[in-house]
Design a protein around this motif. Structure first.
Motif, PDB file in Angstrom:
ATOM      1  N   ASN A 312       0.827  -1.207   0.000  1.00 18.49           N
ATOM      2  CA  ASN A 312       0.000   0.000   0.000  1.00 18.49           C
ATOM      3  C   ASN A 312       0.863   1.259   0.000  1.00 18.49           C
ATOM      4  O   ASN A 312       0.692   2.172   0.808  1.00 18.49           O
ATOM      5  N   ASN A 340      -1.924   8.338  -6.491  1.00 19.25           N
ATOM      6  CA  ASN A 340      -3.284   8.861  -6.475  1.00 19.25           C
ATOM      7  C   ASN A 340      -3.292  10.385  -6.530  1.00 19.25           C
ATOM      8  O   ASN A 340      -4.361  10.989  -6.678  1.00 19.25           O
ATOM      9  N   ASP A 539       2.269   5.827  12.646  1.00 19.65           N
ATOM     10  CA  ASP A 539       1.279   5.077  11.869  1.00 19.65           C
ATOM     11  C   ASP A 539       1.759   4.728  10.468  1.00 19.65           C
ATOM     12  O   ASP A 539       0.954   4.521   9.563  1.00 19.65           O
ATOM     13  N   ARG A 541       3.118   6.382   8.033  1.00 17.92           N
ATOM     14  CA  ARG A 541       2.650   7.252   6.956  1.00 17.92           C
ATOM     15  C   ARG A 541       3.787   7.770   6.087  1.00 17.92           C
ATOM     16  O   ARG A 541       3.561   8.090   4.919  1.00 17.92           O
ATOM     17  N   ASN A 560       2.398   7.810   1.062  1.00 15.47           N
ATOM     18  CA  ASN A 560       1.191   8.099   0.299  1.00 15.47           C
ATOM     19  C   ASN A 560       0.870   9.579   0.418  1.00 15.47           C
ATOM     20  O   ASN A 560       0.830  10.127   1.523  1.00 15.47           O
ATOM     21  N   ASP A 562      -1.839  11.053   0.103  1.00 17.47           N
ATOM     22  CA  ASP A 562      -3.080  11.326   0.829  1.00 17.47           C
ATOM     23  C   ASP A 562      -2.981  11.007   2.318  1.00 17.47           C
ATOM     24  O   ASP A 562      -3.966  11.114   3.050  1.00 17.47           O
ATOM     25  N   ALA A 564      -2.409   8.079   3.760  1.00 15.86           N
ATOM     26  CA  ALA A 564      -2.797   6.722   4.153  1.00 15.86           C
ATOM     27  C   ALA A 564      -1.575   5.954   4.653  1.00 15.86           C
ATOM     28  O   ALA A 564      -0.471   6.108   4.120  1.00 15.86           O
ATOM     29  N   TRP A 567       1.832  -0.534   4.664  1.00 18.11           N
ATOM     30  CA  TRP A 567       1.706  -1.823   5.338  1.00 18.11           C
ATOM     31  C   TRP A 567       3.100  -2.441   5.475  1.00 18.11           C
ATOM     32  O   TRP A 567       3.738  -2.770   4.479  1.00 18.11           O
TER      33      TRP A 567
END
Length: 761
Positions: A312, A340, A539, A541, A560, A562, A564, A567
């Motif tokens: 991810n 994205n 987290d 990120r 990411n 955005d 997110a 993983w």
């Protein structure tokens, strides 16, 4: 011809001579609708359109036009171009005769006559039939052009000035927009389609295809019936024309391939310098390095998102800065088609720094003589009160390392020692240091608190890499430059002493200091000298790898756009592989000027042999600020006693775990010793999840006791390791009948997002 007629013609030609510009003037006055961002060597990096009235590319020399297109234009527009002197009198006579009998035929305008309209006032008039006066003026202008211009100049100017379809003007714009290639690469079919658009730029697909078919047949000499068995050049031409001409409406710009290497930097420069249409702005970037960096990030994202183990991760960014000059050599704001948010410039996006701020913390502590590289810090549980419970920074396996040197703490990125170092420096003073380095902190140190040691502040990749460049330059912070031709580098601001910068650099380049966390075979090790630090934000990120060689500073971010979480991406699996590839590329040549060498020790530092009492760490040679060196390092009596007591407690727990069920009847009641009720475990996102553990420990009790986690049996060992899972959990100590003896609640705040929770064993 009468003398009066000759005099009139001479006057007209004389007037045309004064009105018609030279070929050099026409070429010099040509302006692209774009401004161009060039690399340091003049190679085009990025096109950015400014003029919305028309789409024009660069001026194209006739030598750079494919022979097929030159032939197609002549066949289509002026078959006797190389024979006449500007006016095709035979064609004009045939056209006049056809008009007399109302027969449709091609116009008599030659390429030269059309060019006079393109370079004069007529070029701004709408297309359509011309009056007799305009035709006469066009004829005279063509005769004059043929007398003053060469044939190759006439054809070159025509191809660059002729309008094609819609807003497209000139061959360069047509070739890039419709065919996605340079004019030199057009084949016969593409050339015929381009030539067909000259006669009817906005005709339907079918009419353009029909006209292109006629041109193709003329070019191939297929008018004779004897060639009927040859392949038909017009096969599938209708669908090809429709597919090609559809692109002109959707194409947002002329940039394609290697002319779209630096969109984010181009946008930044456009906002600051406001270049005009046709302007060429030379940057400090290196096109080859920019291309390699972009491709490396794309490959990294593809590997992280392999189908077998998707992580991810959709975005990445990188920057490369020359240490001495401050020139930005590569600026990749986004990479890969997985993004994205490809328009987001991640080089300038503010994100949490993670562990990448630790080198600056230790450099300040060394400068203030609060610590040395050999100083011991206690890597033991550190409970910090928070609003929701206890915040306990974690290391890899939660089995804290105990007393470790500053070299080990920084090299292995241990969190608790960093927090202890910040207690000595204070968040307020450390925040001021970060601001002096150019990091965009918007709050004071008191706002961040002790979490600042673990990178809770937001930084940009550009500012973070430039801060590491300050370490490479002996502690002096200077701005970086993205445009060529800038003035010499300013004096800069000294943030750290050369001595502290050298010691921290030596630690960041020490592969042995990294072994407790990253092992010996680490991707952080490069072929030549380099100093590097990884970091991962809360987290999962953001993942960073920032470091420098003797010549370059390289910063890589993976995450990411955005926000997110990723993983299971750690410091050595996310950004570090791309960082390693870029550094090795920069020093790929095995010559003296390409080799990165460790810096020489500046005056004011000394090397001393250090031995640790009780073998806390192996003896070694260590660097010190002059006056702080020592040869033997040991623990105080209380610290040593505490260490021995901890060791004795662990030995007692192991013996209790192996004891028989028939324990002493006067044993103390069984209780959960760790974790305590209400504990909050903060997992370190810079550490692979398999290396982090939460330990369940019991005190007292006898008989068959066991653990139950979230209602499921877990283990019967007196001390059991559990792979943490984010969330709130209930831990119970139960007897042989399953009755609860003691229970605690705790929470794991972590960096790992997964699709399903692992089974509890």
């Amino acid at each position: 011809m009468t003398r009066a007629a000759c005099f009139v013609i001479a006057c007209i030609l004389s007037a045309a001579a004064h009105a018609a510009p030279s070929f050099d003037d026409v070429r010099a006055n040509w302006r692209s609708s774009d401004w161009l961002l060039l690399d340091r060597n003049g190679e085009t990096l990025q096109r950015t359109r400014i003029d919305a009235s028309a789409r024009r590319g660069d001026w194209v020399a006739l030598a750079d036009v494919s022979p097929a297109l030159r032939e197609a234009i002549v066949v289509s527009e002026d078959k006797r171009f190389y024979e006449h002197a500007g006016v095709d009198w035979r064609g004009a006579a045939a056209a006049a005769w056809a008009n007399l009998w109302n027969t449709r035929t091609r116009g008599a305008s030659t390429v030269t006559m059309q060019l006079t309209g393109l370079i004069g006032d007529e070029g701004r008039k709408p297309a359509g039939r011309r009056s007799i006066g305009e035709k006469a003026q066009q004829t005279v202008g063509a005769l004059w052009l043929e007398r003053t211009w060469r044939k190759d100049q006439i054809l070159e100017a025509y191809l660059n000035l002729v309008p094609f379809r819609g807003e497209i003007v000139g061959l360069s714009a047509l070739s890039q927009t419709l065919f996605g290639k340079a004019p030199s690469g057009l084949d016969e079919r593409e050339a015929a389609l381009a030539a067909a658009l000259v006669r009817a730029p906005n005709a339907s697909y079918g009419k353009v295809a029909a006209r292109a078919c006629v041109i193709l047949r003329d070019m191939n000499g297929l008018r004779a019936a004897g060639h009927s068995r040859d392949p038909d050049p017009c096969a599938n031409l209708d669908s090809y024309a429709q597919l090609t001409l559809t692109r002109s409406a959707a194409a947002p710009a002329l940039a394609s391939g290697d002319e779209a290497l630096a969109p984010h930097l181009a946008r930044r420069i456009a906002g600051e310098a406001h270049p005009a249409a046709g302007e060429r702005v030379r940057s400090t970037l290196d096109a080859r390095l920019q291309r390699f960096t972009r491709d490396t990030l794309s490959r990294t994202l593809a590997e992280l998102n392999a189908r077998a183990h998707p992580r991810n991760v959709h975005d990445a960014a990188a920057i490369v800065i020359d240490n001495a000059s401050g020139d930005v050599l590569a600026w990749v704001g986004s990479a890969g088609g997985l993004s994205n948010a490809p328009e987001v410039d991640a080089v300038l996006a503010a994100r949490q720094a993670g562990s990448t701020l630790k080198p600056f913390l230790y450099a300040q502590a060394i400068d203030e003589k609060r610590l040395t590289a050999a100083t011991l810090l206690d890597d033991a549980p550190l409970d910090l009160a928070t609003g929701g419970g206890l915040y306990i920074p974690q290391n890899y396996d939660h089995d804290f390392k105990g007393w470790v040197s500053v070299r080990t703490a920084l090299g292995s990125s241990l969190n608790v020692p960093a927090v202890r170092a910040l207690v000595l420096v204070t968040p307020h003073r450390f925040a001021r240091t970060l601001v002096a380095l150019g990091l965009p902190l918007t709050r004071t140190g008191d706002y961040y608190g002790f979490s600042l040691a673990l990178g809770s502040a937001d930084v940009t990749l550009a500012s973070l890499a430039n801060a590491y460049r300050a370490l490479a330059n002996g502690g002096i912070a200077r701005p970086f430059f993205d445009l060529a031709g800038h003035a010499s580098a300013p004096a800069g601001q000294r943030v750290f002493s050369p001595q502290a910068s050298f010691i921290v650099t030596d630690i960041l380049s020490d592969n042995n200091a990294r072994t407790r966390t990253f092992g010996f075979d680490s991707v952080l090790a490069t072929r030549t000298f380099s100093a590097v630090k990884t970091g991962t934000s809360k987290d999962m990120r953001d993942n960073w790898a920032v470091g420098f060689t003797s010549r370059y500073t390289v910063g890589v971010w993976v995450g990411n756009a955005d926000g997110a979480p990723m993983w299971d991406v750690s410091g050595v699996t996310g950004a570090a592989p791309a960082w390693n590839a870029i550094v090795n590329y920069l020093h790929r040549r095995v010559i003296s000027r390409a080799i990165s060498r460790a810096p020489d020790a500046p005056p004011g530092v000394v090397k001393a042999r250090v031995a640790y009492q009780n073998d806390v760490e192996p003896a070694r040679d260590e660097w010190f600020l002059r006056g702080t060196e020592m040869n033997t390092i040991g623990l105080t009596a209380n610290a040593a006693a505490g260490t021995e007591a901890d060791a004795h407690a662990r030995r007692r727990e192991r013996s209790q775990s192996a004891a028989s069920p028939a324990a002493s009847p006067d044993a103390s009641p069984a209780r959960i010793g760790a974790p305590t009720d209400g504990t909050i475990f903060a997992l370190d996102p810079d550490i692979p999840p398999a290396r982090q553990r939460v330990w369940f420990e019991r005190t007292g009790g006898s008989g068959q006791l066991g653990w139950r986690l979230d209602g499921k049996p877990f283990s019967r060992d007196a001390r059991a390791a559990w792979l943490p899972w984010p969330g709130r959990h209930r831990l119970e100590l139960v007897d042989a009948r399953g009755e609860v003896i003691d229970s605690v609640g705790f929470e794991v705040r972590g960096a790992f997002a997964r699709t399903a929770a692992p089974a509890v064993k």
